[in-house]
Enzyme design. Sequence first.
Site, PDB file in Angstrom:
ATOM      1  N   ASP A   7      -3.170  -3.625   6.778  1.00 15.67           N
ATOM      2  CA  ASP A   7      -3.081  -4.250   5.459  1.00 15.67           C
ATOM      3  C   ASP A   7      -3.159  -3.104   4.456  1.00 15.67           C
ATOM      4  O   ASP A   7      -4.245  -2.618   4.143  1.00 15.67           O
ATOM      5  CB  ASP A   7      -4.229  -5.241   5.258  1.00 15.67           C
ATOM      6  CG  ASP A   7      -4.150  -5.932   3.908  1.00 15.67           C
ATOM      7  OD1 ASP A   7      -3.033  -6.265   3.467  1.00 15.67           O
ATOM      8  OD2 ASP A   7      -5.212  -6.132   3.284  1.00 15.67           O
ATOM      9  N   GLU A  68       1.869  -5.209   6.575  1.00 15.45           N
ATOM     10  CA  GLU A  68       2.224  -6.222   5.581  1.00 15.45           C
ATOM     11  C   GLU A  68       3.380  -5.709   4.736  1.00 15.45           C
ATOM     12  O   GLU A  68       3.329  -4.600   4.205  1.00 15.45           O
ATOM     13  CB  GLU A  68       1.032  -6.549   4.685  1.00 15.45           C
ATOM     14  CG  GLU A  68       1.343  -7.664   3.696  1.00 15.45           C
ATOM     15  CD  GLU A  68       0.127  -8.068   2.899  1.00 15.45           C
ATOM     16  OE1 GLU A  68      -0.650  -8.889   3.403  1.00 15.45           O
ATOM     17  OE2 GLU A  68      -0.032  -7.560   1.782  1.00 15.45           O
ATOM     18  N   ASP A 141      -9.697  -7.270   3.552  1.00 15.86           N
ATOM     19  CA  ASP A 141      -8.603  -6.396   4.009  1.00 15.86           C
ATOM     20  C   ASP A 141      -8.644  -6.234   5.531  1.00 15.86           C
ATOM     21  O   ASP A 141      -7.601  -6.158   6.183  1.00 15.86           O
ATOM     22  CB  ASP A 141      -8.711  -5.011   3.354  1.00 15.86           C
ATOM     23  CG  ASP A 141      -8.865  -5.108   1.851  1.00 15.86           C
ATOM     24  OD1 ASP A 141      -7.848  -5.152   1.159  1.00 15.86           O
ATOM     25  OD2 ASP A 141     -10.020  -5.158   1.391  1.00 15.86           O
TER      26      ASP A 141
END
Length: 179
Positions: A7, A68, A141
Site C-alpha cells: 500500500d 495499489e 496501511d
Amino acid sequence: MRVLGVDPGLTRCGVGVVEGVAGRPLTLLGVGVVRTPADADLGHRLVAIEQGLEQWLDEHRPEYVAVERVFSQHNVRTVMGTAQASAVALLCASRRGIPVALHTPSEVKAAVTGSGRADKAQVGAMVTRLLRLAEPPRPADAADALALAICHIWRAPAQNRLQQAVALHAAHATKGRTA
C-alpha cells in the site's frame, strides 16, 4: 502462492505477505509499515522505501507483488507521493523479475469485503477474519497491504485464465487472416 502486498505512501508504506490459494485458508507471513519522516528530503525518503521493500523481498521471497493502483485524488501532492512510492515498489520487484499486479482500491475492497465502497474499518475487520488474527493490523496501511495480497491470491487465477483466453482468441484470429 506467496504475495507481497504494498500500500504505497511516502510517510507510511504498508507491506504485508500472505500465502495461500483461492478457496483455502490463507496464512499471514508478515505485516508492517516502511516509515519515512515527513520533513526528510524526497530522494532520501524514496531510498528509505526502497531499502525497506528490499528487506521485505529478501526475507519473504514472494512469487508476486501486488501494489495499489494510484488513482486521482483531489490532493495532487498526496497522489504524487503515492505514485512515487508505487514506482519504487514496481522497480524493486521488476529488478528481481517478480511479476507485479496493480489493483484498484475498489477492486481490493470488493474482493475482501464484497463491496467496492467498503470503508477502512470494514477492510480491516475482514482481513482480521480471513487471516484469523486477534485484532486488525495497525495502522490501516498495513491492513490495506494485506488486503492487496489477499485480493491478488483470489483474483490472479481468474485473471490468468482470461488472459490466456484472449491470447488464444487473438492467435486464432491472426491465423484465420493469414490462411
